[in-house]
Design an enzyme around this catalytic site. Structure first.
Site, PDB file in Angstrom:
ATOM      1  CE  LYS B 179      39.598 -23.455 -23.143  1.00 40.00           C
ATOM      2  NZ  LYS B 179      39.961 -22.052 -23.452  1.00 40.00           N
ATOM      3  CB  THR B 190      42.520 -19.986 -26.098  1.00 42.18           C
ATOM      4  OG1 THR B 190      43.652 -19.206 -25.926  1.00 42.18           O
ATOM      5  CG2 THR B 190      42.598 -20.840 -27.291  1.00 42.18           C
ATOM      6  CD  GLU B 274      34.093 -14.412 -19.627  1.00 44.91           C
ATOM      7  OE1 GLU B 274      35.116 -14.827 -19.092  1.00 44.91           O
ATOM      8  OE2 GLU B 274      33.944 -13.254 -20.034  1.00 44.91           O
ATOM      9  CG  ASN B 398      35.246 -10.629 -18.470  1.00 45.57           C
ATOM     10  OD1 ASN B 398      36.227 -11.305 -18.763  1.00 45.57           O
ATOM     11  ND2 ASN B 398      34.039 -10.854 -18.964  1.00 45.57           N
TER      12      ASN B 398
END
Lengths: 403, 403
Positions: B179, B190, B274, B398
């Site tokens: 992941k 993480t 992202e 973010n």
């Protein structure tokens, strides 16, 4: 919009320095893009340049000329950085210096060139040289404000300031101007700063004073960590006041004034940083060495996650903590680390502070100017760095700049 | 939208490994957020963890348990990272392990905990322990695909793959899942990766194989340079195939398969990074050492200016060149540096390539997957890093994540 940056203060002329600007149409017409600084005979000059290994042509020529003669002319152009231009760039920079030398009837080595603007395109040397007489004619002692405007590229406001200090021998002055933005605009490349004083200083003292001042000012700012190919900071001491900096007390007073001026100009560069909405001071103390304090401060300052949280006004202590943890201190005891927003404790003992209130932290983070304080709990060393947040506007400016 | 990442391939069960998922409502209800991996007796386990000094509670507990007993259970939860939670976090991680140990009637040290999600909030231990029987009941050898979905946080797609290799003693299998996203989401913290093989390996060989594979895969990806507090990668070797990895040839074949699997999973994490719109491979060769090649690759990969140019599809060689110049090689001869976009030469001799055509370069940079190639002209060493561009969406995710 710049943060906490107002109109120019009164700029004190420096005896022995004259400045003149001209429109050379280097990139666009009818726009002051050429600045000449004339330094009186006997002026001593200290200079520091980018540590980027790709040094623009004018930086290479300035370094060469500095070793050959005492500088009498600083020639600054915007619109083109003359960087990434190979052998032709070097010849172009020399031709520009030659134009000044011919008009002034002085050796070419007495001219130092500085360029800022687009990378990788040939400099419009003929237009630049053609505008030199106009700049010569415009030379005057109170030309600082005009010059501070003419050296800008995509900065939104001019950045200049003065100091006056009384030494044992009398009053001396310091005036300086800067443009952004170091790492901020590598296409319109370059942080440039030009300072002058009418004090008289020995070369070694002058060199040391500039190095020290730059270390805690221009070398402690960052917007995005990208160092330009053209950065330069120059300090000229004309001795025009007749006051010499000799005694330890005088040195201390001079250094304080120079430090303060450089800090103000360096902060101004950050306050006008690309897409800035928040001016962030990062104060790290309790470090085992200045080096590790600096490393922690820069790791926080460069973290896109800390910067985007700051943009959102989000007091995201977890991101700050994670940045500290990866900043390279192998034996860091995370249980001793404390983090503040201004005077409000937000993290301690490796986690959220016991009395932490999200609303209190968010109230501090919502301010236009915020200080992130860190105590590493390891020693007495400290370091302060100034930086911006990371906004949509930053992405827009840098994504759309060439499109 | 992820770049070049499709639906899951067929995942091969590994004899000696069973996986089960459950809904523990750790952060939100009716959502698989708990995964158990059961390892058969005799399984050897190698593991590497984040180098961030702020290690989350589960990382600390996993390290402690690893030294005390052979792992038989991996317990993975999403929704909460149990990081920045101090002494309570350690007790909570132990209670979770205790829940598994009690159900399985095994020592608590045989359980390794892994957590990912929000930092700084207490873990809902009761709900987690309450859902363990459900996860136990669900254990099955072909549970990989379900588990690959259950360990995700804000990832948009699951990431898992398999390999099958014929060694001298017979066929062996490797299956792994990961992941995001290491540095990508430190709140939903993480990068986690769990791999298993039915090959039999000595502990030392297993440790070395994982370290080597991770070095050139999970440790060569970056989105924003922010290392999480919870990163972990685990490789379990059950020996269930009855085939041992012993001879040099077998070792090489096993390492190749493991490297390839880790590389695919690591790239998948970047492909799903992202706000990603472009998957960028940075290949640096001609370095004096692997270390300096890596430093150059990372400096380019972390440059916000290179990343925003990539977002815009702008072949901005000046920004790449400036990043190389500040990457710390003091004696870099910039005249020997060459830069390519895919196979198209864009910079040489410290400037734009002689035959450079902006349209040609832009055509390459407009692709969804692009390779930036650099030759430093110093030696034979090389390093490859994978990264994303930097988009409005990255800032939005973010900046808005906690608002």
């Amino acid at each position: 919009m710049p943060v906490g940056l107002g109109p120019l203060p009164e700029l004190l002329p420096i005896k022995g320095v004259r400045l003149g600007v001209a429109c050379a149409a280097i990139k666009k017409p009818d726009h002051p893009d050429l600045t000449l600084m004339e330094l009186a005979a006997g002026t001593r000059v200290a200079a520091v340049f980018t540590r980027n290994r790709f040094r623009a042509a004018p930086v290479q020529i300035a370094l060469r000329h500095l070793t050959a003669a005492a500088p009498r002319w600083l020639l600054i152009n915007t619109g083109n950085a003359n960087a990434g231009t190979g052998a032709r760039g070097l010849a172009d920079a020399e031709r520009c210096c030659g134009g000044v030398a011919e008009l002034a009837d002085m050796p070419i080595e007495s001219v130092l060139p500085f360029s800022t603007g687009v990378i990788g395109e040939p400099l419009a040397v003929d237009r630049l040289v053609g505008a030199l007489p106009q700049a010569m004619d415009a030379l005057r002692p109170d030309g600082w404000a005009q010059a501070a405007g003419a050296i800008l590229t995509t900065d939104t406001l001019p950045k200049a300031s003065s100091r006056e200090v009384t030494l044992s021998g009398g009053r001396i002055r310091l005036t300086g101007m800067a443009k952004g933005a170091g790492m901020i605009r590598p296409d319109m490349a370059t942080m440039l700063a030009f300072l002058a004083t009418d004090a008289g200083l020995e070369q070694e003292l002058l060199d040391g004073a500039l190095r020290k001042a730059v270390r805690y000012s221009f070398n402690r700012i960052t917007v995005d960590g990208d160092t330009s190919t053209n950065d330069a900071c120059v300090l000229a001491a004309t001795g025009g006041s007749g006051v010499r900096v000799d005694s330890d007390d005088d040195r201390r007073l001079f250094q304080e004034a120079l430090d303060s001026l450089c800090r103000e100009l360096a902060q101004a560069v950050v306050r006008d940083g690309e897409g800035v909405t928040r001016f962030i001071t990062i104060e790290v103390r309790g470090g085992g060495s200045e080096r590790e304090s600096e490393a922690v401060a820069y790791t926080i300052a460069h973290s896109p996650l800390v910067k985007t949280a700051a943009f959102a006004g989000d007091p995201n202590w977890g991101r700050i903590l994670a940045a500290i943890g990866r900043s390279g201190i192998d034996d860091l005891d995370v249980g001793r680390v404390c983090i503040w927003l201004d005077d409000y404790l937000i993290a301690e003992n490796g986690g959220r502070a016991a009395d932490y209130l999200e609303s209190e932290a968010a109230r501090r983070m919502a301010r236009e100017q915020v200080t992130i304080g860190v105590d590493l709990g390891r020693g007495e060393a400290a370091a302060t760095v100034w930086t911006t947040d990371f906004s949509y506007e930053y992405v827009r400016i840098n994504a759309e700049y060439r499109t």
